[in-house]
Design a protein around this motif. Structure first.
Motif, PDB file in Angstrom:
ATOM      1  N   ASP A   1       0.839  -1.193   0.000  1.00 11.02           N
ATOM      2  CA  ASP A   1       0.000   0.000   0.000  1.00 11.02           C
ATOM      3  C   ASP A   1       0.876   1.246   0.000  1.00 11.02           C
ATOM      4  O   ASP A   1       1.950   1.258   0.603  1.00 11.02           O
ATOM      5  N   GLU A   2       0.394   2.285  -0.662  1.00 18.95           N
ATOM      6  CA  GLU A   2       1.124   3.552  -0.812  1.00 18.95           C
ATOM      7  C   GLU A   2       2.538   3.309  -1.343  1.00 18.95           C
ATOM      8  O   GLU A   2       3.528   3.827  -0.839  1.00 18.95           O
ATOM      9  N   ILE A   3       2.595   2.534  -2.405  1.00 21.70           N
ATOM     10  CA  ILE A   3       3.877   2.072  -2.941  1.00 21.70           C
ATOM     11  C   ILE A   3       4.788   3.206  -3.400  1.00 21.70           C
ATOM     12  O   ILE A   3       6.005   3.093  -3.333  1.00 21.70           O
ATOM     13  N   PHE A   4       4.231   4.322  -3.827  1.00 20.71           N
ATOM     14  CA  PHE A   4       5.075   5.417  -4.308  1.00 20.71           C
ATOM     15  C   PHE A   4       5.716   6.207  -3.166  1.00 20.71           C
ATOM     16  O   PHE A   4       6.525   7.094  -3.414  1.00 20.71           O
ATOM     17  N   LYS A   5       5.367   5.904  -1.932  1.00 20.50           N
ATOM     18  CA  LYS A   5       5.953   6.609  -0.791  1.00 20.50           C
ATOM     19  C   LYS A   5       7.303   6.037  -0.374  1.00 20.50           C
ATOM     20  O   LYS A   5       8.003   6.634   0.421  1.00 20.50           O
ATOM     21  N   GLY A   6       7.654   4.874  -0.868  1.00 20.62           N
ATOM     22  CA  GLY A   6       8.884   4.220  -0.440  1.00 20.62           C
ATOM     23  C   GLY A   6      10.142   4.938  -0.899  1.00 20.62           C
ATOM     24  O   GLY A   6      10.156   5.631  -1.913  1.00 20.62           O
ATOM     25  N   SER A   7      11.217   4.764  -0.137  1.00 20.18           N
ATOM     26  CA  SER A   7      12.514   5.331  -0.510  1.00 20.18           C
ATOM     27  C   SER A   7      13.061   4.575  -1.718  1.00 20.18           C
ATOM     28  O   SER A   7      12.596   3.486  -2.059  1.00 20.18           O
ATOM     29  N   SER A   8      14.073   5.136  -2.347  1.00 21.66           N
ATOM     30  CA  SER A   8      14.649   4.474  -3.513  1.00 21.66           C
ATOM     31  C   SER A   8      15.231   3.117  -3.137  1.00 21.66           C
ATOM     32  O   SER A   8      15.121   2.150  -3.889  1.00 21.66           O
ATOM     33  N   GLU A   9      15.832   2.997  -1.968  1.00 25.35           N
ATOM     34  CA  GLU A   9      16.395   1.722  -1.517  1.00 25.35           C
ATOM     35  C   GLU A   9      15.294   0.665  -1.352  1.00 25.35           C
ATOM     36  O   GLU A   9      15.431  -0.476  -1.787  1.00 25.35           O
ATOM     37  N   THR A  10      14.197   1.065  -0.747  1.00 26.01           N
ATOM     38  CA  THR A  10      13.077   0.152  -0.544  1.00 26.01           C
ATOM     39  C   THR A  10      12.441  -0.231  -1.868  1.00 26.01           C
ATOM     40  O   THR A  10      12.171  -1.412  -2.131  1.00 26.01           O
ATOM     41  N   LEU A  11      12.229   0.735  -2.740  1.00 24.84           N
ATOM     42  CA  LEU A  11      11.625   0.450  -4.045  1.00 24.84           C
ATOM     43  C   LEU A  11      12.527  -0.419  -4.908  1.00 24.84           C
ATOM     44  O   LEU A  11      12.042  -1.294  -5.632  1.00 24.84           O
ATOM     45  N   ASN A  12      13.836  -0.228  -4.841  1.00 25.95           N
ATOM     46  CA  ASN A  12      14.759  -1.079  -5.597  1.00 25.95           C
ATOM     47  C   ASN A  12      14.718  -2.520  -5.104  1.00 25.95           C
ATOM     48  O   ASN A  12      14.802  -3.457  -5.896  1.00 25.95           O
ATOM     49  N   THR A  13      14.571  -2.704  -3.805  1.00 25.99           N
ATOM     50  CA  THR A  13      14.445  -4.055  -3.245  1.00 25.99           C
ATOM     51  C   THR A  13      13.178  -4.722  -3.768  1.00 25.99           C
ATOM     52  O   THR A  13      13.203  -5.876  -4.206  1.00 25.99           O
ATOM     53  N   ILE A  14      12.076  -3.992  -3.733  1.00 29.44           N
ATOM     54  CA  ILE A  14      10.807  -4.523  -4.236  1.00 29.44           C
ATOM     55  C   ILE A  14      10.910  -4.831  -5.726  1.00 29.44           C
ATOM     56  O   ILE A  14      10.477  -5.891  -6.187  1.00 29.44           O
ATOM     57  N   LEU A  15      11.496  -3.913  -6.480  1.00 31.07           N
ATOM     58  CA  LEU A  15      11.610  -4.088  -7.929  1.00 31.07           C
ATOM     59  C   LEU A  15      12.419  -5.329  -8.285  1.00 31.07           C
ATOM     60  O   LEU A  15      12.050  -6.086  -9.187  1.00 31.07           O
ATOM     61  N   ASN A  16      13.506  -5.572  -7.578  1.00 34.89           N
ATOM     62  CA  ASN A  16      14.325  -6.751  -7.854  1.00 34.89           C
ATOM     63  C   ASN A  16      13.535  -8.036  -7.590  1.00 34.89           C
ATOM     64  O   ASN A  16      13.596  -8.982  -8.379  1.00 34.89           O
ATOM     65  N   ILE A  17      12.780  -8.058  -6.504  1.00 35.87           N
ATOM     66  CA  ILE A  17      11.956  -9.233  -6.197  1.00 35.87           C
ATOM     67  C   ILE A  17      10.871  -9.410  -7.255  1.00 35.87           C
ATOM     68  O   ILE A  17      10.596 -10.521  -7.707  1.00 35.87           O
ATOM     69  N   MET A  18      10.261  -8.306  -7.687  1.00 38.36           N
ATOM     70  CA  MET A  18       9.215  -8.383  -8.708  1.00 38.36           C
ATOM     71  C   MET A  18       9.754  -8.889 -10.040  1.00 38.36           C
ATOM     72  O   MET A  18       9.162  -9.765 -10.667  1.00 38.36           O
ATOM     73  N   ASN A  19      10.858  -8.328 -10.488  1.00 38.17           N
ATOM     74  CA  ASN A  19      11.373  -8.651 -11.814  1.00 38.17           C
ATOM     75  C   ASN A  19      12.119  -9.975 -11.879  1.00 38.17           C
ATOM     76  O   ASN A  19      11.956 -10.738 -12.825  1.00 38.17           O
ATOM     77  N   GLU A  20      12.955 -10.220 -10.896  1.00 34.92           N
ATOM     78  CA  GLU A  20      13.835 -11.394 -10.944  1.00 34.92           C
ATOM     79  C   GLU A  20      13.316 -12.575 -10.141  1.00 34.92           C
ATOM     80  O   GLU A  20      13.844 -13.675 -10.264  1.00 34.92           O
ATOM     81  N   ARG A  21      12.354 -12.332  -9.272  1.00 35.86           N
ATOM     82  CA  ARG A  21      11.826 -13.352  -8.360  1.00 35.86           C
ATOM     83  C   ARG A  21      12.932 -13.927  -7.470  1.00 35.86           C
ATOM     84  O   ARG A  21      12.929 -15.098  -7.120  1.00 35.86           O
ATOM     85  N   VAL A  22      13.888 -13.067  -7.115  1.00 34.78           N
ATOM     86  CA  VAL A  22      14.936 -13.422  -6.155  1.00 34.78           C
ATOM     87  C   VAL A  22      15.204 -12.218  -5.267  1.00 34.78           C
ATOM     88  O   VAL A  22      14.978 -11.073  -5.666  1.00 34.78           O
ATOM     89  N   PHE A  23      15.696 -12.509  -4.068  1.00 39.61           N
ATOM     90  CA  PHE A  23      16.195 -11.464  -3.181  1.00 39.61           C
ATOM     91  C   PHE A  23      17.658 -11.777  -2.915  1.00 39.61           C
ATOM     92  O   PHE A  23      17.988 -12.866  -2.453  1.00 39.61           O
ATOM     93  N   VAL A  24      18.536 -10.834  -3.246  1.00 41.88           N
ATOM     94  CA  VAL A  24      19.967 -11.002  -3.014  1.00 41.88           C
ATOM     95  C   VAL A  24      20.328 -10.186  -1.783  1.00 41.88           C
ATOM     96  O   VAL A  24      20.193  -8.967  -1.776  1.00 41.88           O
TER      97      VAL A  24
END
Length: 161
Positions: A115-138
């Motif tokens: 919820d309120e996804i656009f409120k996240g910091s760049s670090e948080t959004l990059n973490t989410i984006l990597n999980i969304m796109n790659e289906r992995v968390f490094v």
């Protein structure tokens, strides 16, 4: 049962799921179709609307209907990635091991709603984006956690655009 009968039966399933998902939500048939389409295509979706218009309730209901592991989080500008992916185990860390507790967090679920996804910091959004796109968390130590994430849904209110 022939292949044609099976195909016809499978075509009915999304319609039934959409109808079941939309029931109880007035005027949310289009959102239900989008949510199910994203799920079927193993993609993601963002819902934009006024606060209190059942965006999160719709996805929570979808998770219950398909009986999957579900994660919900309300982002703020102060949200740090550890809140989404799990904290480092302090006992293991004192023993010299870097172990992250991901159980029930974003890397461990099949369906997520942020919820309120656009409120996240760049670090948080990059973490989410990597999980969304790659289906992995490094992780910071290089540990790769495969993520069973099928679909992630984000939401933002008009008032926060």
């Amino acid at each position: 049962m022939t292949d044609t009968q099976v195909s016809k039966g499978l075509k009915k399933l999304p319609r039934k799921l959409i109808a079941e998902l939309a029931s109880g939500f007035v005027g949310r048939e289009e959102e239900a179709r989008v949510a199910v389409l994203a799920l079927l295509c193993k993609q993601h979706a963002v819902f934009i609307g006024e606060p209190g218009t059942a965006k999160s309730a719709l996805i929570h209901r979808l998770a219950r209907l398909i009986n999957c592991r579900y994660f919900y989080y309300l982002l703020s500008k102060y949200t740090v990635p550890d809140e989404l992916v799990g904290a480092i185990d302090p006992v293991a860390y004192k023993a010299g091991k870097f172990v992250r507790n991901i159980k029930g967090k974003l890397p461990d679920v099949e369906l997520a709603f942020i919820d309120e996804i656009f409120k996240g910091s760049s670090e948080t959004l990059n973490t989410i984006l990597n999980i969304m796109n790659e289906r992995v968390f490094v992780d910071a130590d290089g540990t790769v956690y495969p993520c069973p994430l099928h679909s992630l849904y984000g939401a933002v209110s008009y008032t926060h655009l």
